[in-house]
Design a protein around this motif. Sequence first.
Motif, short mmCIF file in Angstrom:
data_model
loop_
_atom_site.label_atom_id
_atom_site.label_comp_id
_atom_site.label_asym_id
_atom_site.label_seq_id
_atom_site.Cartn_x
_atom_site.Cartn_y
_atom_site.Cartn_z
N ILE A 97 0.71 -0.88 0.13
CA ILE A 97 0.29 -0.08 -0.37
C ILE A 97 1.08 1.30 -0.32
O ILE A 97 1.85 1.19 1.30
CB ILE A 97 -0.82 0.11 0.73
N ASN A 98 0.68 2.43 -0.94
CA ASN A 98 1.28 3.35 -1.10
C ASN A 98 0.26 4.52 -0.45
O ASN A 98 -0.46 4.69 -1.11
CB ASN A 98 1.49 4.17 -2.33
N TRP A 99 0.28 4.42 0.61
CA TRP A 99 -0.22 5.44 1.30
C TRP A 99 0.57 6.67 1.91
O TRP A 99 1.40 6.95 1.53
CB TRP A 99 -0.25 5.52 3.37
N THR A 100 -0.20 8.31 1.05
CA THR A 100 -0.66 9.09 0.51
C THR A 100 -1.38 9.96 1.31
O THR A 100 -1.83 10.37 -0.38
CB THR A 100 0.44 9.49 -1.03
N PRO A 101 -1.49 10.63 2.13
CA PRO A 101 -2.53 10.75 2.55
C PRO A 101 -2.94 12.01 1.60
O PRO A 101 -2.12 13.65 1.63
CB PRO A 101 -2.68 11.19 3.81
N ASP A 102 -4.55 13.07 1.13
CA ASP A 102 -4.17 13.91 1.03
C ASP A 102 -4.11 14.83 1.42
O ASP A 102 -3.34 16.34 1.24
CB ASP A 102 -5.64 14.80 0.69
N SER A 103 -4.28 14.98 2.97
CA SER A 103 -3.39 16.18 4.26
C SER A 103 -2.30 16.45 4.18
O SER A 103 -1.61 17.23 5.00
CB SER A 103 -4.00 15.52 5.27
N ALA A 104 -1.10 15.33 3.47
CA ALA A 104 -0.11 14.94 3.96
C ALA A 104 0.48 16.08 2.76
O ALA A 104 0.88 17.60 2.09
CB ALA A 104 0.95 14.32 3.18
N ARG A 105 2.32 17.22 3.28
CA ARG A 105 3.26 18.50 3.15
C ARG A 105 3.39 18.03 1.41
O ARG A 105 3.27 16.85 1.21
CB ARG A 105 3.86 18.73 4.16
N ILE A 106 2.46 18.99 0.76
CA ILE A 106 3.67 18.91 -0.95
C ILE A 106 4.81 18.33 -0.70
O ILE A 106 5.07 17.07 -1.94
CB ILE A 106 2.36 20.19 -2.01
N LYS A 107 5.57 18.54 -0.32
CA LYS A 107 7.15 18.41 -0.58
C LYS A 107 7.38 16.36 -0.29
O LYS A 107 7.90 15.75 -0.79
CB LYS A 107 7.64 18.62 -0.12
N SER A 108 6.62 16.23 1.24
CA SER A 108 6.54 14.97 1.70
C SER A 108 6.01 14.42 0.50
O SER A 108 6.35 13.21 0.08
CB SER A 108 5.75 14.80 3.04
N LYS A 109 4.90 14.26 -0.29
CA LYS A 109 3.80 14.21 -1.07
C LYS A 109 4.98 13.03 -2.85
O LYS A 109 5.02 12.08 -2.96
CB LYS A 109 2.59 14.54 -1.62
N MET A 110 5.81 14.49 -3.37
CA MET A 110 6.54 14.05 -4.04
C MET A 110 7.22 13.68 -3.79
O MET A 110 7.89 12.70 -4.63
CB MET A 110 6.71 15.75 -4.59
N LEU A 111 8.56 13.39 -2.95
CA LEU A 111 8.88 12.27 -2.03
C LEU A 111 8.88 11.12 -2.08
O LEU A 111 9.39 10.33 -2.64
CB LEU A 111 10.03 13.19 -1.26
N TYR A 112 7.90 10.68 -1.99
CA TYR A 112 7.02 9.54 -1.00
C TYR A 112 7.51 8.82 -2.48
O TYR A 112 7.41 8.23 -2.87
CB TYR A 112 6.20 9.55 -0.57
N ALA A 113 6.71 9.86 -3.77
CA ALA A 113 5.95 9.47 -4.68
C ALA A 113 6.99 9.08 -5.69
O ALA A 113 7.35 7.51 -6.92
CB ALA A 113 5.15 10.46 -5.79
N SER A 114 7.88 9.51 -5.79
CA SER A 114 9.24 9.73 -6.45
C SER A 114 10.42 8.65 -6.16
O SER A 114 11.16 8.26 -6.47
CB SER A 114 9.77 10.98 -6.50
N SER A 115 10.18 8.38 -4.61
CA SER A 115 11.14 6.73 -3.97
C SER A 115 10.57 5.96 -4.19
O SER A 115 10.98 4.79 -3.49
CB SER A 115 11.44 7.60 -2.11
N LYS A 116 9.51 5.82 -4.31
CA LYS A 116 7.44 3.84 -4.43
C LYS A 116 8.59 3.46 -5.01
O LYS A 116 9.21 2.01 -4.68
CB LYS A 116 6.47 4.79 -4.98
N ASP A 117 9.51 3.30 -5.93
CA ASP A 117 9.67 2.56 -7.03
C ASP A 117 10.84 1.05 -6.51
O ASP A 117 11.08 0.73 -6.74
CB ASP A 117 10.02 3.11 -8.51
N ALA A 118 12.22 2.90 -5.72
CA ALA A 118 12.54 2.19 -4.68
C ALA A 118 12.73 0.71 -4.14
O ALA A 118 13.29 0.12 -4.14
CB ALA A 118 13.97 2.75 -4.53
#
Length: 137
Positions: free
Chosen positions: A84-105
Amino acid sequence: MSSGVAVNDKCLETFQELKLRKKYTYIMYKLSDDNTEIVIDKTAESASYDDLLNEVPENEPRYIVFDFEFEKSGEGMRNKIVFINWTPDSARIKSKMLYASSKDAIRRSLVGIAVEAQATDMAEIAYESILEKVDRK
């Protein structure tokens, strides 16, 4: 797009223990405080899906692996490993972007995932929602 974030070796060792030895019910991963690697946030050796949901941070992204047990009609109990890739709408944008770009690793490192889910609110990771995904596979 890759963030250059590494996956800590302990993440893979712990995943193998969940997958092969059934030592854990779930593993929750997060980015380290300095955002250089993915590390283990929490594990549980014997937990229900509700227990997991109670541990999911409301406003912070996480990667979650859960050994999902369910009953398939006419076939009995089954288990599937769910990512599960949990990225809540309420998270900070920078955090969401970093998690999205790191998911594949992390996702590429975890061999044996049966089902993958993307969730931005609790309804998307509700038991019924995940059950629907695993039942289709």
